[in-house]
Design a protein around this motif. Structure first.
Motif, PDB file in Angstrom:
ATOM      1  N   CYS A 153       0.853  -1.185   0.000  1.00  0.00           N
ATOM      2  CA  CYS A 153       0.000   0.000   0.000  1.00  0.00           C
ATOM      3  C   CYS A 153       0.894   1.241   0.000  1.00  0.00           C
ATOM      4  O   CYS A 153       1.465   1.603   1.030  1.00  0.00           O
ATOM      5  CB  CYS A 153      -0.929  -0.005   1.223  1.00  0.00           C
ATOM      6  N   ASN A 155      -0.049   4.423  -2.086  1.00  0.00           N
ATOM      7  CA  ASN A 155      -1.070   5.463  -2.058  1.00  0.00           C
ATOM      8  C   ASN A 155      -2.370   4.827  -1.575  1.00  0.00           C
ATOM      9  O   ASN A 155      -2.891   3.933  -2.241  1.00  0.00           O
ATOM     10  CB  ASN A 155      -1.260   6.054  -3.457  1.00  0.00           C
ATOM     11  N   PRO A 156      -2.862   5.174  -0.391  1.00  0.00           N
ATOM     12  CA  PRO A 156      -2.541   6.356   0.402  1.00  0.00           C
ATOM     13  C   PRO A 156      -1.675   6.104   1.636  1.00  0.00           C
ATOM     14  O   PRO A 156      -1.469   7.030   2.414  1.00  0.00           O
ATOM     15  CB  PRO A 156      -3.927   6.818   0.848  1.00  0.00           C
ATOM     16  N   CYS A 157      -1.203   4.891   1.848  1.00  0.00           N
ATOM     17  CA  CYS A 157      -0.526   4.575   3.112  1.00  0.00           C
ATOM     18  C   CYS A 157       0.758   5.358   3.334  1.00  0.00           C
ATOM     19  O   CYS A 157       1.091   5.720   4.467  1.00  0.00           O
ATOM     20  CB  CYS A 157      -0.226   3.075   3.177  1.00  0.00           C
ATOM     21  N   LYS A 158       1.500   5.630   2.252  1.00  0.00           N
ATOM     22  CA  LYS A 158       2.800   6.290   2.400  1.00  0.00           C
ATOM     23  C   LYS A 158       2.835   7.672   1.760  1.00  0.00           C
ATOM     24  O   LYS A 158       3.336   8.626   2.355  1.00  0.00           O
ATOM     25  CB  LYS A 158       3.896   5.403   1.819  1.00  0.00           C
ATOM     26  N   THR A 159       2.351   7.767   0.535  1.00  0.00           N
ATOM     27  CA  THR A 159       2.360   9.050  -0.163  1.00  0.00           C
ATOM     28  C   THR A 159       0.998   9.286  -0.812  1.00  0.00           C
ATOM     29  O   THR A 159       0.312   8.336  -1.184  1.00  0.00           O
ATOM     30  CB  THR A 159       3.441   9.098  -1.254  1.00  0.00           C
ATOM     31  N   ILE A 160       0.629  10.562  -0.947  1.00  0.00           N
ATOM     32  CA  ILE A 160      -0.635  10.921  -1.597  1.00  0.00           C
ATOM     33  C   ILE A 160      -0.398  12.131  -2.495  1.00  0.00           C
ATOM     34  O   ILE A 160       0.492  12.945  -2.227  1.00  0.00           O
ATOM     35  CB  ILE A 160      -1.746  11.246  -0.575  1.00  0.00           C
ATOM     36  N   TRP A 176      -5.193   9.569   9.225  1.00  0.00           N
ATOM     37  CA  TRP A 176      -5.873   8.782   8.191  1.00  0.00           C
ATOM     38  C   TRP A 176      -4.931   7.752   7.571  1.00  0.00           C
ATOM     39  O   TRP A 176      -5.311   6.589   7.378  1.00  0.00           O
ATOM     40  CB  TRP A 176      -6.416   9.724   7.112  1.00  0.00           C
ATOM     41  N   GLN A 177      -3.711   8.161   7.283  1.00  0.00           N
ATOM     42  CA  GLN A 177      -2.752   7.213   6.720  1.00  0.00           C
ATOM     43  C   GLN A 177      -2.446   6.095   7.716  1.00  0.00           C
ATOM     44  O   GLN A 177      -2.230   4.948   7.323  1.00  0.00           O
ATOM     45  CB  GLN A 177      -1.471   7.945   6.304  1.00  0.00           C
ATOM     46  N   MET A 180      -5.278   3.680   7.300  1.00  0.00           N
ATOM     47  CA  MET A 180      -5.150   2.901   6.073  1.00  0.00           C
ATOM     48  C   MET A 180      -4.061   1.841   6.196  1.00  0.00           C
ATOM     49  O   MET A 180      -4.216   0.715   5.722  1.00  0.00           O
ATOM     50  CB  MET A 180      -4.862   3.832   4.883  1.00  0.00           C
ATOM     51  N   ARG A 181      -2.950   2.175   6.868  1.00  0.00           N
ATOM     52  CA  ARG A 181      -1.893   1.181   7.085  1.00  0.00           C
ATOM     53  C   ARG A 181      -2.387   0.066   8.003  1.00  0.00           C
ATOM     54  O   ARG A 181      -2.098  -1.117   7.770  1.00  0.00           O
ATOM     55  CB  ARG A 181      -0.654   1.847   7.679  1.00  0.00           C
TER      56      ARG A 181
END
Length: 284
Positions: A153, A155-160, A176-177, A180-181
């Motif tokens: 993961c 996008n969005p876990c690391k970079t957006i 939020w990240q 998601m992680r």
């Protein structure tokens, strides 16, 4: 987008027992102020709905913020000017609204059956102004996950592809990240503290809203089976910093499906930003 929130002032006083008792009584007497906020908000919300039903542009305009957004069940998005021109239909207009006040913002829900309606208001002293109207019509039977995935993961876990502007927005995005992680890694312990107890996730793909407990059970099941849904990627976003809360209206892409608008809101509790709701409307 940033808006000025309320300031908290700490006052230290040295009082005797009689004065202390008077202060306690004063504090209890102040409790109805919250009820007054809810009451005034509900009055404004009812008046707004009536203005839309009656196609009264002058009255409706008094309630709409300059950056107001309307998203209907088909994922059609209207700005303030278009709403006042076309008067889109109000979903569940006859349903008694339920409200939660978060300082200078309020979340109003009018749900019935598969149709879920959410309205977000902000208090810009001394009046309430509506900043979002969004509908979600849920399916009769929940769709299965997109399938097992072992892809990392990113996008969005690391970079957006979005840059938050204020400190509150940056912290909300980081929270939020983290969520998601936690979902991507099936980590219920990491997920739980980032989600408010009253949280609900409402989307087009499920037959009912999911609570925090539902999500935790889902994560535990994914951990046991090793099967999880592929994460949705962020395409674009707008953020609104209300001081005590932060809201994001995101355009996201579901793997193998249509894109959608997902609105989320956070409130800061116990030194961290917790998600209050997630509302997902597929773009038809």
């Amino acid at each position: 987008m940033s808006f000025t929130g309320y300031h908290n002032h700490k006052i230290c006083v040295n009082v005797g027992a009689p004065t202390f008792l008077a202060l306690v009584l004063l504090l209890f007497g102040a409790a109805p102020l919250l009820a007054d906020d809810s009451s005034s908000l509900l009055q404004a919300d009812k008046a707004f709905v009536q203005a839309l039903l009656q196609k009264d542009a002058a009255s409706a305009a008094n309630f709409l913020s300059a950056d107001f957004t309307w998203i209907d069940s088909a994922g059609k998005r209207y700005a303030r000017e278009k709403v006042l021109e076309y008067f889109p239909a109000v979903g569940n207009a006859d349903v008694e609204a339920q409200v939660r006040v978060y300082g200078n913002t309020a979340v109003v829900r009018a749900n019935r059956g598969k149709v879920n309606v959410l309205r977000v208001w902000v208090k810009r002293a001394p009046e309430w102004r509506i900043v979002l109207y969004q509908e979600v019509t849920q399916v009769e039977k929940s769709e299965p996950p997109a399938g097992k995935t072992s892809a990392e993961c990113v996008n969005p876990c690391k970079t957006i592809p979005f840059q938050p502007q204020t400190a509150n927005e940056k912290e909300a995005i980081a929270s939020w990240q983290g969520v998601m992680r936690a979902m991507a890694e099936s980590d219920a312990d990491a997920y739980a503290p980032l989600i408010a107890d009253e949280f609900t996730a409402t989307d087009t793909f499920h037959d009912r809203p999911y609570t925090k407990a539902d999500r935790l059970a889902q994560i535990e099941k994914q951990k046991t089976t090793g099967r999880r849904a592929a994460p949705q990627e962020l395409l674009s976003a707008e953020m609104f910093d209300f001081g005590e809360t932060v809201m994001m209206v995101a355009h996201e892409q579901r793997p193998g499906g249509k894109s959608y608008f997902n609105t989320r809101m956070w409130v800061k509790r116990d030194g961290r930003w917790q998600m209050i709701f997630s509302l997902n409307t597929q773009i038809e």
